[in-house]
Write an enzyme that holds these catalytic residues in place. Structure first.
Site, short mmCIF file in Angstrom:
data_model
loop_
_atom_site.label_atom_id
_atom_site.label_comp_id
_atom_site.label_asym_id
_atom_site.label_seq_id
_atom_site.Cartn_x
_atom_site.Cartn_y
_atom_site.Cartn_z
N CYS A 2 0.84 -1.18 0.00
CA CYS A 2 0.00 0.00 0.00
C CYS A 2 0.88 1.24 0.00
O CYS A 2 2.09 1.16 -0.17
CB CYS A 2 -0.90 0.01 1.24
SG CYS A 2 -1.83 -1.53 1.48
N ASP A 104 -2.95 -8.91 8.19
CA ASP A 104 -1.69 -9.19 8.88
C ASP A 104 -1.24 -8.00 9.72
O ASP A 104 -0.59 -8.15 10.75
CB ASP A 104 -0.60 -9.56 7.87
CG ASP A 104 -0.39 -8.48 6.82
OD1 ASP A 104 -1.37 -8.04 6.22
OD2 ASP A 104 0.77 -8.07 6.60
N ILE A 300 11.79 -10.73 -18.79
CA ILE A 300 12.12 -9.59 -19.65
C ILE A 300 13.13 -10.05 -20.69
O ILE A 300 14.15 -10.66 -20.37
CB ILE A 300 12.74 -8.44 -18.83
CG1 ILE A 300 11.72 -7.88 -17.84
CG2 ILE A 300 13.25 -7.33 -19.74
CD1 ILE A 300 12.31 -6.87 -16.86
#
Length: 670
Positions: A2, A104, A300
């Site tokens: 976040c 959590d 990649i």
């Protein structure tokens, strides 16, 4: 994962505008597009906000942060993941704790009142950064995980402290000044930064494994910083002289498997990054071994065959039955996304690998994945970089005969010729300050410290004058804990220095969190599990690098999982092809120069000497010099462009206004 933000006023009665907190969450929408929350504690001068990326406990209303305890003592906003939290949660529940969510993060609010901060941190396993206000003590705690996987910045204004997951979050607050300072600018140009610093005046990072405590007193705010964890190698004499190889091999395998299993915990699908190195291949192999379905592996690919690792990655994916997804990238595509990458990294980058990883996280997001496991940390713990082998050959093998030393060193240089000037120095560089702390200047810092005279020549005359007595090596060395270096084996010292500088300032920043979270994608580096890391420090140096073989103990631990080609291959650094490799790449780089670094733009920013920059670029364009010289100059040009973009994006732009507009467009309102 976040984004967090908040304000802590010196005067508790000073009001906090809730919409400002929402704006600070909105400008980091990319970190948390699944919702936002905020909380203002009236008459306490405290306000937190949070932008949420839902990975554990997907219930939006139940898992919304900031969290506050029922007795209103604690307020918490957190970024990151805690593993093994179910076990801790069960123990706390048995002790009478009542949980409101399945998150959590909530275990922190129950651990802290019972055990205090230090004992709480001992029990937290994972990658995290959090802010917690304790009403009883009237103090703010800013905490960052042990390796600095998750970012956390803070600054002091006239009225208090402002913090956030990214610099732009702080800059969304109108009281936070936005000025690139001399030392910060200098370190942007030489790539390696002073731990805990940023490019901006008065803006700090919480250092890895540290707590910043801000407490109100009668005379104002008292700000203290202390370390709660460090990577601690044994004394050189305490290493096992005649080690049982099988013990270390089996223990590494067991510890890494446990770290991987913890990081597969999520309420959403979990994939893996896959290059041609043993680090990501090991992570994929273990993930696939414990998974019921094929693991999605993201690779990649580059248009320059000498830098492309797709064939080996494909061999690994086929071997374990993973579902491979390859993103092939060209130079033009990388440079077209350079500006956007700098907006997210908030620091300069020497190589477009950071751009490539941003584009890969975008690809991951586009196929509806939010979480991948990565191989970062393996080279740091098991001595995989060519610079470590160089230091081992020079300083760590006193009984090695001269001829064998020359043979191994020659092999090292031949196998890493592409990366000379970046991963290996073009010539030896000694920093007296760093050598006085470490005993030598670790090879990993030499290529960048060697850019000091180039960087100095690019500064404006007044900045050059103010920095005439500045020693970048001394500034870096002053942040080291001497007690962690004294009496250690040379290889341990080299690894410690890399972990304190390049790992946090480069690998985990513009090569990790910032370009991953740019597209709301959480990366989980299993090798940086601190239980595994603490065991890795005890692996004898001669089992980390055995003769010319790097990461020996890890290779042996993963031997059954790896393709034979990879098992026998020397470490190959993962980088994007530099611009001087062909005219198409150079033209793409020059297009960026024309867009951001013309003489008029450079003079307008007032940071660099326009004439010196123009001459440097012309010289590089006309140069027929050695590859390693051009690698280094490519890096400096990337840094110059990055500095100009940073000035445009973070200084010349009205970020508080930009954040307010972003909140309005998202419909995020207090």
């Amino acid at each position: 994962m976040c984004g967090i933000a908040g304000v802590f006023h010196r005067d508790p009665s000073r009001p906090i505008d809730p919409q400002l907190l929402v704006n600070m969450a909105a400008i980091q929408y990319h970190r948390g597009p699944d919702g936002f929350g905020y909380k203002v504690l009236s008459e306490r001068g405290v306000g937190f906000s949070h932008a949420r990326l839902s990975i554990i406990d997907l219930n939006e209303s139940r898992g919304r942060q900031p969290f506050q305890t029922d007795d209103q003592r604690l307020l918490l906003t957190k970024n990151g993941e805690l593993y093994d939290y179910q076990r801790i949660r069960a123990q706390l529940t048995a002790d009478g704790a009542q949980f409101k969510t399945k998150s959590d993060s909530e275990i922190i609010l129950h651990l802290f009142p019972r055990y205090g901060l230090e004992k709480t941190l001992e029990q937290l396993r994972g990658e995290f950064a959090f802010a917690m206000y304790d009403n009883e003590e009237d103090a703010l705690y800013l905490v960052r995980d042990r390796f600095g996987i998750k970012p956390l910045y803070w600054t002091q204004t006239q009225n208090g402290v402002v913090f956030g997951s990214e610099l732009k979050v702080l800059f969304a607050h109108p009281e936070v000044e936005r000025e690139i300072d001399e030392e910060g600018l200098f370190h942007q140009l030489i790539q390696v930064m002073v731990p805990g610093s940023t490019a901006f005046k008065g803006i700090h990072q919480v250092k890895p494994g540290h707590v910043v405590k801000v407490k109100r007193t009668r005379s104002g705010l008292k700000i203290e910083e202390h370390k709660y964890w460090d990577i601690s190698f044994p004394q050189a004499d305490d290493h096992d002289i005649n080690p049982d190889e099988n013990y270390y091999i089996e223990a590494v395998r067991e510890q890494l498997l446990e770290a991987v299993q913890h990081r597969l915990t999520a309420d959403v699908p979990v994939g893996a990054y896959l290059s041609g190195g043993i680090d990501s291949c090991s992570i994929l192999g273990l993930s696939q071994a414990v998974s019921q379905d094929p693991v999605k592996a993201f690779t990649i690919g580059f248009d320059d065959k000498e830098y492309d690792e797709t064939p080996i990655a494909k061999e690994m994916a086929d071997k374990v039955g993973a579902d491979q997804h390859v993103l092939s990238l060209s130079a033009e595509h990388l440079y077209e996304n350079f500006e956007r990458t700098i907006w997210h990294t908030e620091r300069t980058i020497y190589n477009t690998l950071g751009v490539a990883k941003l584009l890969m996280s975008q690809e991951v997001n586009s196929v509806n994945y939010k979480v991948v496991l990565t191989g970062e940390g393996s080279d740091e713990l098991f001595a995989g970089y060519p610079s470590f082998r160089n230091d081992m050959f020079l300083y760590g093998l006193s009984d090695l005969d001269t001829q064998q030393r020359k043979i191994w060193k020659s092999s090292l240089e031949q196998n890493n010729a592409l990366f000379k000037g970046a991963m290996l120095p073009r010539e030896e560089y000694n920093s007296k300050a760093i050598s006085s702390f470490v005993g030598f200047t670790p090879t990993c810092l030499q290529p960048w410290l060697h850019c000091d005279t180039i960087a100095e020549s690019l500064l404006t005359a007044d900045r050059r004058e103010r920095l005439k007595d500045y020693d970048p090596g001394a500034a870096i060395a002053d942040t080291f804990d001497l007690s962690m270096l004294q009496g250690r084996h040379p290889l341990d010292k080299a690894q410690y220095v890399w972990i304190k500088t390049m790992l946090e300032g480069q690998i985990l920043t513009w090569g990790g969190d910032r370009v991953d979270m740019a597209n709301s994608m959480e990366a989980r580096p299993a090798f940086l599990d601190h239980h595994l890391a603490e065991f890795a420090t005890r692996v004898p140096p001669q089992l980390r690098i055995k003769g010319p073989v790097e990461k020996y103990v890890l290779k042996e631990a993963m031997k059954g999982l790896l393709p034979e080609t990879l098992y026998k291959r020397q470490k190959f650094a993962f980088m994007a092809p530099p611009a001087h490799r062909d005219q198409q790449k150079w033209a793409a780089l020059m297009k960026l120069v024309e867009e951001f670094a013309t003489p008029q733009q450079i003079e307008g920013a007032g940071l660099l000497d326009a004439q010196a920059v123009a001459q440097m670029i012309k010289t590089q364009g006309d140069s027929q010099s050695e590859h390693h010289d051009r690698v280094q100059m490519d890096a400096v040009i990337n840094h110059v462009i990055g500095v100009q973009i940073m000035h445009q994006k973070f200084v010349a732009t009205d970020i508080p206004k930009q954040a307010a507009k972003q909140a309005e467009q998202l419909g995020w309102a207090a």
